[in-house]
Design a protein around this motif. Structure first.
Motif, PDB file in Angstrom:
ATOM      1  N   GLU A 247      48.532  43.457  51.206  1.00 19.66           N
ATOM      2  CA  GLU A 247      48.719  44.775  50.539  1.00 19.66           C
ATOM      3  C   GLU A 247      49.629  45.522  51.299  1.00 19.66           C
ATOM      4  O   GLU A 247      50.379  46.605  50.532  1.00 19.66           O
ATOM      5  CB  GLU A 247      47.321  45.293  50.181  1.00 19.66           C
ATOM      6  CG  GLU A 247      46.722  44.485  49.012  1.00 19.66           C
ATOM      7  CD  GLU A 247      45.243  45.166  48.720  1.00 19.66           C
ATOM      8  OE1 GLU A 247      44.887  44.746  47.579  1.00 19.66           O
ATOM      9  OE2 GLU A 247      44.816  46.042  49.467  1.00 19.66           O
ATOM     10  N   GLU A 248      49.441  45.672  52.597  1.00 13.20           N
ATOM     11  CA  GLU A 248      50.113  46.755  53.203  1.00 13.20           C
ATOM     12  C   GLU A 248      51.601  45.902  54.009  1.00 13.20           C
ATOM     13  O   GLU A 248      52.466  46.789  54.258  1.00 13.20           O
ATOM     14  CB  GLU A 248      49.436  46.874  54.593  1.00 13.20           C
ATOM     15  CG  GLU A 248      48.009  47.684  54.502  1.00 13.20           C
ATOM     16  CD  GLU A 248      48.286  49.034  54.095  1.00 13.20           C
ATOM     17  OE1 GLU A 248      49.355  49.511  54.075  1.00 13.20           O
ATOM     18  OE2 GLU A 248      47.097  49.466  53.353  1.00 13.20           O
ATOM     19  N   LEU A 249      51.776  44.653  53.611  1.00 14.74           N
ATOM     20  CA  LEU A 249      52.790  44.112  54.220  1.00 14.74           C
ATOM     21  C   LEU A 249      53.315  44.303  55.558  1.00 14.74           C
ATOM     22  O   LEU A 249      54.323  44.734  56.098  1.00 14.74           O
ATOM     23  CB  LEU A 249      54.060  44.075  53.241  1.00 14.74           C
ATOM     24  CG  LEU A 249      53.889  43.601  51.949  1.00 14.74           C
ATOM     25  CD1 LEU A 249      55.078  43.861  50.750  1.00 14.74           C
ATOM     26  CD2 LEU A 249      53.819  41.849  52.083  1.00 14.74           C
ATOM     27  N   SER A 250      52.075  44.518  56.589  1.00 14.84           N
ATOM     28  CA  SER A 250      52.290  45.102  57.872  1.00 14.84           C
ATOM     29  C   SER A 250      51.267  44.702  58.631  1.00 14.84           C
ATOM     30  O   SER A 250      50.160  45.022  58.393  1.00 14.84           O
ATOM     31  CB  SER A 250      52.678  46.557  58.023  1.00 14.84           C
ATOM     32  OG  SER A 250      52.418  46.838  59.307  1.00 14.84           O
ATOM     33  N   MET A 251      51.058  43.799  59.624  1.00 18.74           N
ATOM     34  CA  MET A 251      50.049  43.451  60.544  1.00 18.74           C
ATOM     35  C   MET A 251      49.380  44.596  60.906  1.00 18.74           C
ATOM     36  O   MET A 251      48.242  44.844  61.327  1.00 18.74           O
ATOM     37  CB  MET A 251      50.220  42.446  61.458  1.00 18.74           C
ATOM     38  CG  MET A 251      50.724  41.095  60.959  1.00 18.74           C
ATOM     39  SD  MET A 251      49.241  40.191  59.959  1.00 18.74           S
ATOM     40  CE  MET A 251      49.897  38.702  59.416  1.00 18.74           C
ATOM     41  N   SER A 252      50.281  45.691  61.597  1.00 18.16           N
ATOM     42  CA  SER A 252      50.020  46.879  62.379  1.00 18.16           C
ATOM     43  C   SER A 252      49.092  47.697  61.229  1.00 18.16           C
ATOM     44  O   SER A 252      47.997  48.429  61.742  1.00 18.16           O
ATOM     45  CB  SER A 252      50.915  47.599  63.036  1.00 18.16           C
ATOM     46  OG  SER A 252      52.046  47.981  61.996  1.00 18.16           O
ATOM     47  N   ARG A 253      49.672  48.058  60.295  1.00 15.81           N
ATOM     48  CA  ARG A 253      48.981  48.947  59.364  1.00 15.81           C
ATOM     49  C   ARG A 253      47.679  48.243  58.803  1.00 15.81           C
ATOM     50  O   ARG A 253      46.684  48.917  58.507  1.00 15.81           O
ATOM     51  CB  ARG A 253      49.801  49.137  58.014  1.00 15.81           C
ATOM     52  CG  ARG A 253      51.150  50.098  58.554  1.00 15.81           C
ATOM     53  CD  ARG A 253      51.892  50.836  57.054  1.00 15.81           C
ATOM     54  NE  ARG A 253      52.323  49.751  56.092  1.00 15.81           N
ATOM     55  CZ  ARG A 253      53.493  49.347  56.279  1.00 15.81           C
ATOM     56  NH1 ARG A 253      54.366  49.858  57.104  1.00 15.81           N
ATOM     57  NH2 ARG A 253      53.958  48.368  55.373  1.00 15.81           N
ATOM     58  N   ALA A 254      47.697  47.018  58.651  1.00 17.88           N
ATOM     59  CA  ALA A 254      46.584  46.279  58.287  1.00 17.88           C
ATOM     60  C   ALA A 254      45.301  46.437  59.032  1.00 17.88           C
ATOM     61  O   ALA A 254      44.163  46.628  58.938  1.00 17.88           O
ATOM     62  CB  ALA A 254      46.767  44.617  57.858  1.00 17.88           C
ATOM     63  N   ALA A 255      45.813  46.183  60.496  1.00 19.07           N
ATOM     64  CA  ALA A 255      44.806  46.261  61.568  1.00 19.07           C
ATOM     65  C   ALA A 255      43.977  47.746  61.559  1.00 19.07           C
ATOM     66  O   ALA A 255      42.886  47.978  61.831  1.00 19.07           O
ATOM     67  CB  ALA A 255      45.453  45.943  62.909  1.00 19.07           C
ATOM     68  N   GLU A 256      45.117  48.715  61.358  1.00 19.14           N
ATOM     69  CA  GLU A 256      44.784  50.130  61.302  1.00 19.14           C
ATOM     70  C   GLU A 256      43.514  50.433  60.207  1.00 19.14           C
ATOM     71  O   GLU A 256      42.572  50.870  60.464  1.00 19.14           O
ATOM     72  CB  GLU A 256      45.574  51.055  61.175  1.00 19.14           C
ATOM     73  CG  GLU A 256      45.435  52.673  61.254  1.00 19.14           C
ATOM     74  CD  GLU A 256      46.582  53.698  61.173  1.00 19.14           C
ATOM     75  OE1 GLU A 256      46.412  54.749  61.057  1.00 19.14           O
ATOM     76  OE2 GLU A 256      47.834  52.960  61.140  1.00 19.14           O
ATOM     77  N   ARG A 257      43.936  49.735  58.986  1.00 16.26           N
ATOM     78  CA  ARG A 257      43.138  49.900  57.789  1.00 16.26           C
ATOM     79  C   ARG A 257      41.597  49.174  58.246  1.00 16.26           C
ATOM     80  O   ARG A 257      40.602  49.672  57.713  1.00 16.26           O
ATOM     81  CB  ARG A 257      43.756  49.223  56.717  1.00 16.26           C
ATOM     82  CG  ARG A 257      42.901  49.012  55.548  1.00 16.26           C
ATOM     83  CD  ARG A 257      43.873  48.823  54.155  1.00 16.26           C
ATOM     84  NE  ARG A 257      43.196  47.661  53.328  1.00 16.26           N
ATOM     85  CZ  ARG A 257      43.896  47.203  52.473  1.00 16.26           C
ATOM     86  NH1 ARG A 257      45.051  47.648  51.905  1.00 16.26           N
ATOM     87  NH2 ARG A 257      43.222  46.205  51.617  1.00 16.26           N
ATOM     88  N   GLU A 258      41.651  47.856  58.798  1.00 18.51           N
ATOM     89  CA  GLU A 258      40.581  47.384  59.137  1.00 18.51           C
ATOM     90  C   GLU A 258      39.736  47.645  60.372  1.00 18.51           C
ATOM     91  O   GLU A 258      38.512  47.133  60.794  1.00 18.51           O
ATOM     92  CB  GLU A 258      40.573  45.743  59.085  1.00 18.51           C
ATOM     93  CG  GLU A 258      41.231  45.195  57.732  1.00 18.51           C
ATOM     94  CD  GLU A 258      40.234  45.468  56.640  1.00 18.51           C
ATOM     95  OE1 GLU A 258      38.847  45.088  57.059  1.00 18.51           O
ATOM     96  OE2 GLU A 258      40.560  45.817  55.473  1.00 18.51           O
ATOM     97  N   HIS A 259      40.368  48.723  61.100  1.00 18.71           N
ATOM     98  CA  HIS A 259      39.940  49.334  62.536  1.00 18.71           C
ATOM     99  C   HIS A 259      39.577  48.070  63.449  1.00 18.71           C
ATOM    100  O   HIS A 259      38.595  47.931  64.009  1.00 18.71           O
ATOM    101  CB  HIS A 259      38.491  49.940  61.985  1.00 18.71           C
ATOM    102  CG  HIS A 259      38.473  51.026  61.048  1.00 18.71           C
ATOM    103  ND1 HIS A 259      39.080  52.078  61.147  1.00 18.71           N
ATOM    104  CD2 HIS A 259      37.952  50.938  59.631  1.00 18.71           C
ATOM    105  CE1 HIS A 259      39.085  52.797  60.091  1.00 18.71           C
ATOM    106  NE2 HIS A 259      38.144  52.068  59.186  1.00 18.71           N
TER     107      HIS A 259
END
Length: 297
Positions: free
Chosen positions: A14-26
């Motif tokens: 959904e974010e198409l970004s590993m860094s944004r996904a990691a931030e979202r999932e803490h």
């Protein structure tokens, strides 16, 4: 395969970004990337293409995204049902929503609800409209927030209009008209169009066709996507142009330009949908808070 791997994959898709996904999932970015890689190894196919530090869903990834969302939602609902039926736990209110409205409509309404009803809880599910409607029929959601309904759905459910939202043109940032502040839809009549899929967003193809017909042309639809983030990603990588609610600009849209439409002016309605049945006091309270929030948008 573990549920946290599915959550990480869905977030990355959904974010198409590993860094944004990691931030979202803490979690840390290396930890999330590692779990997604393990999931790919177990499935035996790549879920993402990794090109110049950017990720894009493969065909396998697009197919698996729907399954992963269903698994996560089914897991949460099944857990709630067991706790309610056999553990004497009070069932939370189950609210389906669309991504662009989570932070400025749903989250404030739910926070206010929890303050007023300290013994009640709300579970929020980020689901496309079709999945929301299916779960409303099965009594697996108490209410949904979506747009564009077929007439037969309006006959089945209690449907209330929350707000109206202006549409904009979405172009690749490199497009010759991307610098414009506004344009007419007819100026895009020769373009390839990216649409949301009817499979996940009822009547979306017909909606696009009707809008273009008012502008005097039939759009050439070359791609249909199953979510707004994927539609933005497709346009951002040169897959075509599209139209979507201006509100969707809050989502990550690297490589895209959003341009106002002056002719025709296009709007869609944001709808609150629930079963035609008696409502608890808590559900009535949550509905009222959502309606108040929508009026302020």
């Amino acid at each position: 395969m573990e549920f946290h791997q599915l959550r990480y994959f869905v977030a990355a898709a959904e974010e198409l970004s590993m860094s944004r996904a990691a931030e979202r999932e803490h979690v840390s970015q290396p930890a999330l990337s590692r779990q997604v890689k393990l999931l790919e190894e177990e499935l035996g196919v790549p879920l993402f293409d990794r090109i110049k530090k950017r990720i894009h869903l493969t065909d396998a990834g697009k197919f698996f995204l729907l399954k992963a969302r269903q698994l996560l939602c089914d897991s949460e609902i099944s857990t709630q049902q067991v706790r309610e039926r056999f553990g004497g736990k009070r069932r939370p209110l189950r609210l389906g929503s669309l991504s662009p409205f989570l932070d400025d409509l749903i989250a404030p309404a739910v926070r206010e609800f929890q303050q007023r009803h300290t013994n009640s809880k709300v579970s929020i599910f980020d689901l496309p409209p079709r999945a929301q409607l299916d779960r409303l029929r099965l009594n697996e959601l108490d209410l949904g927030i979506l747009a564009n309904l077929e007439e037969r759905e309006r006959e089945i459910f209690d449907v209330r209009t929350l707000s109206r939202h202006k549409f904009v043109a979405v172009l690749p940032a490199s497009h010759r008209l991307a610098h414009r502040k506004s344009l007419k839809l007819a100026e895009l009549k020769e373009e390839n169009y990216v649409s949301l899929s009817n499979t996940f967003f009822p009547k979306r193809r017909e909606f696009l066709m009707e809008c273009c017909a008012k502008a005097g042309f039939i759009p050439k639809i070359t791609a249909e996507m199953d979510s707004l983030p994927m539609m933005l990603a497709e346009i951002g990588t040169g897959g075509g142009v599209g139209i979507m609610p201006e509100h969707a600009g809050k989502l990550p849209h690297s490589g895209c330009a959003l341009v106002s439409l002056t002719s025709p002016t296009i709007h869609s309605e944001l709808l609150l949908v629930l079963a035609k049945a008696p409502q608890s006091m808590e559900l009535q309270s949550l509905i009222a808070l959502i309606e108040e929030g929508a009026a302020r948008l």
